[in-house]
Write a protein that holds these residues in place. Structure first.
Motif, PDB file in Angstrom:
ATOM      1  N   ALA A  41      12.975  -3.064  -2.894  1.00  0.00           N
ATOM      2  CA  ALA A  41      11.783  -3.711  -2.342  1.00  0.00           C
ATOM      3  C   ALA A  41      10.545  -3.096  -2.977  1.00  0.00           C
ATOM      4  CB  ALA A  41      11.728  -3.540  -0.823  1.00  0.00           C
ATOM      5  N   ILE A  42       9.479  -3.883  -3.100  1.00  0.00           N
ATOM      6  CA  ILE A  42       8.283  -3.407  -3.800  1.00  0.00           C
ATOM      7  C   ILE A  42       7.024  -3.783  -3.047  1.00  0.00           C
ATOM      8  CG2 ILE A  42       8.306  -5.489  -5.234  1.00  0.00           C
ATOM      9  CD1 ILE A  42       6.954  -3.834  -7.437  1.00  0.00           C
ATOM     10  N   ILE A  43       6.066  -2.864  -3.056  1.00  0.00           N
ATOM     11  CA  ILE A  43       4.708  -3.139  -2.598  1.00  0.00           C
ATOM     12  C   ILE A  43       3.823  -3.100  -3.836  1.00  0.00           C
ATOM     13  CG2 ILE A  43       2.795  -2.367  -1.156  1.00  0.00           C
ATOM     14  CD1 ILE A  43       4.897  -0.924   0.569  1.00  0.00           C
ATOM     15  N   HIS A  44       3.309  -4.251  -4.257  1.00  0.00           N
ATOM     16  CA  HIS A  44       2.520  -4.336  -5.480  1.00  0.00           C
ATOM     17  C   HIS A  44       1.111  -3.782  -5.273  1.00  0.00           C
ATOM     18  CE1 HIS A  44       5.372  -6.654  -7.872  1.00  0.00           C
ATOM     19  NE2 HIS A  44       5.637  -7.353  -6.786  1.00  0.00           N
ATOM     20  N   GLN A  45       0.483  -3.363  -6.381  1.00  0.00           N
ATOM     21  CA  GLN A  45      -0.901  -2.872  -6.336  1.00  0.00           C
ATOM     22  C   GLN A  45      -1.841  -3.953  -5.833  1.00  0.00           C
ATOM     23  OE1 GLN A  45      -2.365  -1.446 -10.074  1.00  0.00           O
ATOM     24  NE2 GLN A  45      -4.451  -1.207  -9.359  1.00  0.00           N
ATOM     25  N   GLU A  46      -1.701  -5.175  -6.343  1.00  0.00           N
ATOM     26  CA  GLU A  46      -2.535  -6.285  -5.896  1.00  0.00           C
ATOM     27  C   GLU A  46      -1.858  -6.969  -4.713  1.00  0.00           C
ATOM     28  OE1 GLU A  46      -5.382  -6.636  -6.961  1.00  0.00           O
ATOM     29  OE2 GLU A  46      -5.452  -5.748  -8.952  1.00  0.00           O
ATOM     30  N   LEU A  47      -2.628  -7.333  -3.712  1.00  0.00           N
ATOM     31  CA  LEU A  47      -2.076  -7.947  -2.520  1.00  0.00           C
ATOM     32  C   LEU A  47      -1.411  -9.273  -2.851  1.00  0.00           C
ATOM     33  CD1 LEU A  47      -5.022  -7.210  -0.067  1.00  0.00           C
ATOM     34  CD2 LEU A  47      -2.896  -5.934  -0.328  1.00  0.00           C
ATOM     35  N   ASN A  48      -0.262  -9.541  -2.226  1.00  0.00           N
ATOM     36  CA  ASN A  48       0.484 -10.773  -2.474  1.00  0.00           C
ATOM     37  C   ASN A  48       0.804 -11.463  -1.153  1.00  0.00           C
ATOM     38  OD1 ASN A  48       1.218 -10.997  -5.498  1.00  0.00           O
ATOM     39  ND2 ASN A  48       1.612  -8.856  -5.023  1.00  0.00           N
ATOM     40  N   LEU A  49      -0.200 -11.596  -0.321  1.00  0.00           N
ATOM     41  CA  LEU A  49      -0.040 -12.252   0.964  1.00  0.00           C
ATOM     42  C   LEU A  49      -0.580 -13.683   0.896  1.00  0.00           C
ATOM     43  CD1 LEU A  49      -1.294  -9.313   3.233  1.00  0.00           C
ATOM     44  CD2 LEU A  49       1.081  -9.928   2.745  1.00  0.00           C
ATOM     45  N   VAL A 100      -0.084  -4.674   6.148  1.00  0.00           N
ATOM     46  CA  VAL A 100       0.852  -5.778   6.342  1.00  0.00           C
ATOM     47  C   VAL A 100       1.839  -5.838   5.178  1.00  0.00           C
ATOM     48  CG1 VAL A 100       1.071  -8.289   6.554  1.00  0.00           C
ATOM     49  CG2 VAL A 100      -0.785  -7.101   7.722  1.00  0.00           C
ATOM     50  N   GLU A 101       1.361  -5.613   3.952  1.00  0.00           N
ATOM     51  CA  GLU A 101       2.252  -5.554   2.786  1.00  0.00           C
ATOM     52  C   GLU A 101       3.316  -4.483   2.988  1.00  0.00           C
ATOM     53  OE1 GLU A 101       2.678  -7.202   0.012  1.00  0.00           O
ATOM     54  OE2 GLU A 101       0.798  -7.736  -0.970  1.00  0.00           O
TER      55      GLU A 101
END
Length: 518
Positions: free
Chosen positions: A85-93, A153-154
């Motif tokens: 699983a990954i939390i990207h630097q730029e928000l992806n919501l 949230v990410e």
């Protein structure tokens, strides 16, 4: 840990985009229960490596194994099925969806196999948020949350996958010190449970406090992997940038210089995520002198960003107070961004992707946006003019790119940030408002931006800077205004600077103790 087989092993990984070689022969082993930091300057290849690992990009060469099995992820879903699983630097919501809908996006529980069970989503989301200590209503729409809240949230969404490999790409870049410490404690707990952590951050103290190992990349190449206890911060910086960084010089007082901006009784009321009206900023007053860097410190939600938005005329809600600039008084309620720009005020926002840049346009188009009234008084601007402005910004800001016509979304986050700052400086401002100006910026690029800000201050430009990094505030500011729960709790002069003093004023408990001592 090294006596075990790695969960994930990368050997000779390369990745190219057209004629750009983003990664070249990268080796990396990821072990269960280990926190492995990956560091490097902007453009070093960190985010590209993460995207290869998580299935966003397919590698151009090399081999990757997960639990000893060769894999070649074509999509992020394939990586998630393998436990990554990954939390990207730029928000992806998705802005128009609720917090709970974002957390379970693509994994929604169904009623009778046909209809999304929204009640179940909200209950399970509330459990995840409570487990992490995140005080956000799962029913709130993401677009109504601040950047720092969206980052949380990410994090909740990634943790809901129960992955055994968790990749965090700059997870604390939009978080306050308190939220970052909470995340660090949670990451350590995950590692103790056997989760393998890949951690990318430009915050050196954060990395050394968390990481078992550190891998350094430079210009897309593997430099070294070392145990964190065997190297120093300066060793890592030297490997990252290939040069020594300059020490910050002592700051002189600016109180004898003329006041160029006066803020009196600023206030802002707006609905919170639950729809209730509350005061985000309460009766804030201060002065800024010519050539001063006034830092604004405080925790997430303290009202720091909203103070800048009020000064610029961009705050949404019921505004109150006055801003006086060059002897002219403006009512906060009627001030607009257009008027502020025309009067020489520039504003670099905290969210370069959402409000700082046109992500699908090129550098040329972005470079001239705030300066159009000066460059094209008759409403017409040539492509040559755009290229000339963009070329000047690229040279002045040392932007790594293929040229002025390259698309913004093809640049690294740090180089995007340089374009944002450069385009605002093209307006020739006398007051510059900076909200997290080095968010997601590596140490080498930070040094360049620090030098530029100090040069602007020496030329007489007044700077107001919000930063979540206390060392940054202490290093750059002439004075620091501290915010707590919407109020200004004190202004600290340079000789009295300390992280402890800032945190005392930034926390309700610290303010109470300070008041008792007084």
């Amino acid at each position: 840990m090294d006596s075990q087989a790695p969960i994930v092993s990368l050997r000779g990984i390369s990745k190219s985009f057209a004629h750009v070689q983003a990664l070249q022969s990268i080796d990396l082993d990821i072990y269960a229960g280990e926190i492995h930091a990956v560091m490097g300057e902007n453009g070093a290849g960190k985010s590209t490596l993460v995207k290869v690992l998580s299935g966003v990009h397919r590698r151009s060469g090399g081999h990757m194994t997960v639990r000893g099995r060769e894999v070649d992820f074509a999509t992020p879903k394939e990586a998630e099925r393998s436990g990554i699983a990954i939390i990207h630097q730029e928000l992806n919501l998705i802005p128009g969806l609720s917090v709970s809908e974002n957390i379970f996006l693509g994994r929604e529980p169904l009623k009778a196999g046909l209809f999304i069970d929204y009640a179940e989503i909200e209950v399970r989301s509330a459990e995840i948020l409570a487990k992490f200590g995140i005080d956000i209503d799962p029913r709130a729409e993401v677009e109504n949350l601040r950047v720092g809240e969206q980052q949380l949230v990410e994090i909740a969404r990634a943790l809901s996958l129960n992955a055994d490999v968790l990749v965090l790409d700059e997870p604390t870049s939009a978080l306050s010190e308190a939220e970052a410490q909470r995340l660090a404690s949670f990451v350590r707990g995950l590692a103790r449970q056997g989760v393998a952590i890949v951690y990318i951050s430009h915050r050196m103290s954060e990395v050394f406090a968390l990481a078992d190992k550190i891998t350094v990349l430079r210009d897309g190449n593997f430099i070294a992997t070392r145990r964190s206890g065997d190297i120093s911060e300066r060793d890592v910086i030297r490997m990252m940038v290939g040069r020594e960084l300059k020490k910050q010089e002592a700051k002189s007082s600016v109180l004898d210089k003329p006041i160029v901006l006066t803020v009196r009784n600023l206030g802002l009321q707006k609905p919170n995520s639950r729809g209730r009206i509350h005061s985000v900023v309460k009766d804030v007053s201060f002065d800024v002198h010519a050539g001063e860097i006034l830092g604004i410190g405080g925790l997430l939600g303290s009202g720091r960003t909203e103070v800048l938005e009020l000064i610029f005329g961009a705050a949404i809600g019921k505004r109150s107070g006055q801003i006086e600039w060059r002897g002219v008084k403006w009512n906060a309620q009627t001030l607009t961004p257009r008027r502020s720009v025309s009067k020489g005020i520039a504003f670099l926002t905290e969210d370069r992707k959402g409000t700082g840049l046109l992500m699908h346009a090129d550098i040329c188009s972005n470079a001239v946006l705030p300066s159009l009234s000066r460059l094209a008084p008759l409403g017409w601007i040539t492509r040559l003019q755009e290229k000339n402005v963009a070329d000047g910004i690229i040279r002045a800001m040392r932007v790594r790119c293929q040229g002025p016509e390259q698309q913004i979304d093809e640049l690294s986050g740090g180089n995007q940030q340089k374009i944002v700052l450069g385009k605002w400086l093209e307006t020739r401002p006398s007051v510059v408002l900076l909200d997290e100006p080095t968010r997601g910026i590596d140490v080498g690029a930070k040094e360049e931006i620090y030098d530029l800000l100090k040069q602007l201050a020496r030329s007489g430009v007044a700077i107001i800077m919000v930063s979540s990094e206390l060392p940054e505030l202490l290093a750059l500011s002439n004075r620091i205004l501290v915010m707590c729960e919407g109020s200004a709790t004190g202004i600290i002069e340079s000789p009295e600077f300390s992280e402890e003093r800032v945190m005392e004023l930034a926390t309700p408990l610290g303010n109470a103790l300070t008041g008792e001592a007084a």
